[in-house]
Design a protein around this motif. Structure first.
Motif, PDB file in Angstrom:
ATOM      1  N   VAL A  80     -45.429   3.013 -60.413  1.00 48.33           N
ATOM      2  CA  VAL A  80     -44.404   2.209 -59.742  1.00 48.33           C
ATOM      3  C   VAL A  80     -43.906   1.094 -60.654  1.00 48.33           C
ATOM      4  N   GLN A  81     -44.838   0.448 -61.351  1.00 43.37           N
ATOM      5  CA  GLN A  81     -44.440  -0.639 -62.250  1.00 43.37           C
ATOM      6  C   GLN A  81     -43.564  -0.111 -63.380  1.00 43.37           C
ATOM      7  N   GLU A  82     -43.867   1.074 -63.868  1.00 47.63           N
ATOM      8  CA  GLU A  82     -43.033   1.681 -64.914  1.00 47.63           C
ATOM      9  C   GLU A  82     -41.632   1.973 -64.385  1.00 47.63           C
ATOM     10  N   ILE A  83     -41.530   2.424 -63.138  1.00 41.50           N
ATOM     11  CA  ILE A  83     -40.228   2.687 -62.531  1.00 41.50           C
ATOM     12  C   ILE A  83     -39.416   1.400 -62.443  1.00 41.50           C
ATOM     13  N   LEU A  84     -40.067   0.315 -61.999  1.00 42.05           N
ATOM     14  CA  LEU A  84     -39.369  -0.963 -61.899  1.00 42.05           C
ATOM     15  C   LEU A  84     -38.985  -1.506 -63.275  1.00 42.05           C
ATOM     16  N   ASP A  85     -39.872  -1.358 -64.249  1.00 41.24           N
ATOM     17  CA  ASP A  85     -39.570  -1.829 -65.604  1.00 41.24           C
ATOM     18  C   ASP A  85     -38.382  -1.070 -66.190  1.00 41.24           C
ATOM     19  N   HIS A  86     -38.366   0.241 -65.947  1.00 44.48           N
ATOM     20  CA  HIS A  86     -37.250   1.050 -66.436  1.00 44.48           C
ATOM     21  C   HIS A  86     -35.943   0.622 -65.771  1.00 44.48           C
ATOM     22  N   VAL A  95     -29.383  -6.691 -53.192  1.00 43.35           N
ATOM     23  CA  VAL A  95     -30.675  -6.009 -53.131  1.00 43.35           C
ATOM     24  C   VAL A  95     -30.457  -4.507 -53.265  1.00 43.35           C
ATOM     25  N   VAL A  96     -31.327  -3.865 -54.021  1.00 39.14           N
ATOM     26  CA  VAL A  96     -31.270  -2.413 -54.142  1.00 39.14           C
ATOM     27  C   VAL A  96     -32.681  -1.844 -54.139  1.00 39.14           C
ATOM     28  N   PRO A 100     -27.485 -12.998 -58.278  1.00 40.27           N
ATOM     29  CA  PRO A 100     -28.726 -12.381 -58.778  1.00 40.27           C
ATOM     30  C   PRO A 100     -28.913 -10.997 -58.179  1.00 40.27           C
ATOM     31  N   LEU A 101     -29.686 -10.192 -58.876  1.00 43.10           N
ATOM     32  CA  LEU A 101     -29.980  -8.832 -58.421  1.00 43.10           C
ATOM     33  C   LEU A 101     -31.477  -8.712 -58.174  1.00 43.10           C
ATOM     34  N   ARG A 102     -31.825  -8.154 -57.034  1.00 45.00           N
ATOM     35  CA  ARG A 102     -33.237  -7.995 -56.673  1.00 45.00           C
ATOM     36  C   ARG A 102     -33.547  -6.502 -56.533  1.00 45.00           C
ATOM     37  N   LEU A 103     -34.478  -6.016 -57.355  1.00 46.25           N
ATOM     38  CA  LEU A 103     -34.922  -4.625 -57.307  1.00 46.25           C
ATOM     39  C   LEU A 103     -36.201  -4.549 -56.478  1.00 46.25           C
ATOM     40  N   ALA A 114     -34.514  -9.604 -60.911  1.00 48.05           N
ATOM     41  CA  ALA A 114     -35.933  -9.744 -60.579  1.00 48.05           C
ATOM     42  C   ALA A 114     -36.369  -8.497 -59.834  1.00 48.05           C
ATOM     43  N   SER A 115     -37.663  -8.203 -59.875  1.00 49.33           N
ATOM     44  CA  SER A 115     -38.170  -6.999 -59.207  1.00 49.33           C
ATOM     45  C   SER A 115     -39.462  -7.314 -58.478  1.00 49.33           C
ATOM     46  N   GLU A 116     -39.757  -6.496 -57.470  1.00 52.66           N
ATOM     47  CA  GLU A 116     -40.983  -6.697 -56.695  1.00 52.66           C
ATOM     48  C   GLU A 116     -41.414  -5.390 -56.054  1.00 52.66           C
TER      49      GLU A 116
END
Length: 296
Positions: free
Chosen positions: A63-69, A6-7, A32-35, A84-86
């Motif tokens: 925020v969504q743009e930050i996660l997408d990037h 997790v990061v 797996p990596l979780r953002l 995956a991101s949340e």
């Protein structure tokens, strides 16, 4: 159940360094990596709210743009990692502590304040190191690729608090196919008593022997479990801080144990661990003394 790395993600330079470190960790252990981005906007004016304000909508898009990037960054550098991101409707500290309960490890950056930014441990990182039930890896600097930084250094303090850290360090060394330096510092007694004529051996020699014996106790099980890891025993006179920082200068990772207690009262982050986290030239992993087997 496979636990993720997790990061926390917030778009800062510190966060980007943590994302790179977390992606490396996930790829190394095939996890797996979780953002996670923590946002209190989502709690009060999330996208499901019927009266969402224009400001909240803008915040959500940002925020969504930050996660997408961040997701694109991971997929570009580590295409084999399942990422995956949340967006979590909590403050960062509470969100990452909750995530840590079901994480193999949490990776975090280190942000300071004022003119010495980078030299101070941020409040979220501090809280994770003090309270998370899983290993916490703090990345202060951009990850390096120097000839000598593939080694791992683990500091041995009290045997009880060091066992989990030593096993973690062995697993990392095995996965990275690199040598492991197991370090124990010792120092001469402050006041040397008058020697008895029937006693032999100096107090300094006794301190060195005790340090070497403690190091062997900490290595006993892990060395048998990971026979392929090259181990370098380092029993050195000096302060624990100076010895650890010296060996960490050319390492890829420094591992420390943390004798945390269960319950609401936690050991304060002070002294050795705090100073090492402020000044180490490589990422630092802090491993709680009680560690579930399935964690990294």
């Amino acid at each position: 159940m496979t636990l993720p790395v997790v990061v926390g993600v917030d778009g800062s330079d510190s966060s980007l360094r943590a994302i790179d470190g977390a992606a490396d960790q996930a790829a190394l252990h095939r996890l797996p990596l979780r953002l996670v981005h923590a946002s209190l906007w989502e709690r009060y004016e999330g996208p499901a709210a019927s009266t969402q304000s224009a400001e909240a909508a803008f915040e959500h898009r940002l925020v969504q743009e930050i996660l997408d990037h961040a997701t694109d960054r991971v997929r570009g550098s580590h295409p084999g990692v399942n990422v995956a991101s949340e967006i979590v409707p909590e403050d960062a500290q509470a969100a990452l502590l909750r995530e840590a309960r079901r994480a193999a490890a949490v990776v975090t950056g280190c942000r300071g304040r004022g003119p010495i930014t980078g030299a101070l441990l941020g409040s979220v990182s501090r809280s994770l190191v003090m309270r998370a039930p899983c290993p916490v890896v703090v990345v202060r600097h951009p990850l390096r690729n120097l000839p000598g930084d593939r080694s791992i250094v683990v500091g041995v303090g009290g045997t009880t608090s060091s066992i989990a850290a030593v096993h973690f360090a062995f697993r990392e060394a095995e996965a990275r196919r690199c040598p492991l330096h197991v370090v124990r510092a010792w120092h001469r007694p402050a006041h040397r008593l008058q020697a008895h004529p029937l006693l032999v051996g100096s107090p300094a020699h006794e301190q060195e022997e005790q340090a070497a014996a403690l190091l062997e106790d900490a290595l006993h099980e892990a060395e048998r479990a990971y026979p392929g890891v090259p181990v370098h025993r380092v029993v050195t006179e000096g302060t624990a801080l100076s010895v650890l920082l010296t060996h960490a200068a050319a390492a890829g990772l420094l591992v420390l144990g943390s004798p945390r207690r269960r319950g609401p009262l936690r050991l304060p982050l002070k002294g050795l661990a705090h100073t090492v986290l402020q000044h180490a030239d490589c990422p630092v992993a802090v491993v709680p003394a009680v560690l579930a087997r399935e964690r990294v």
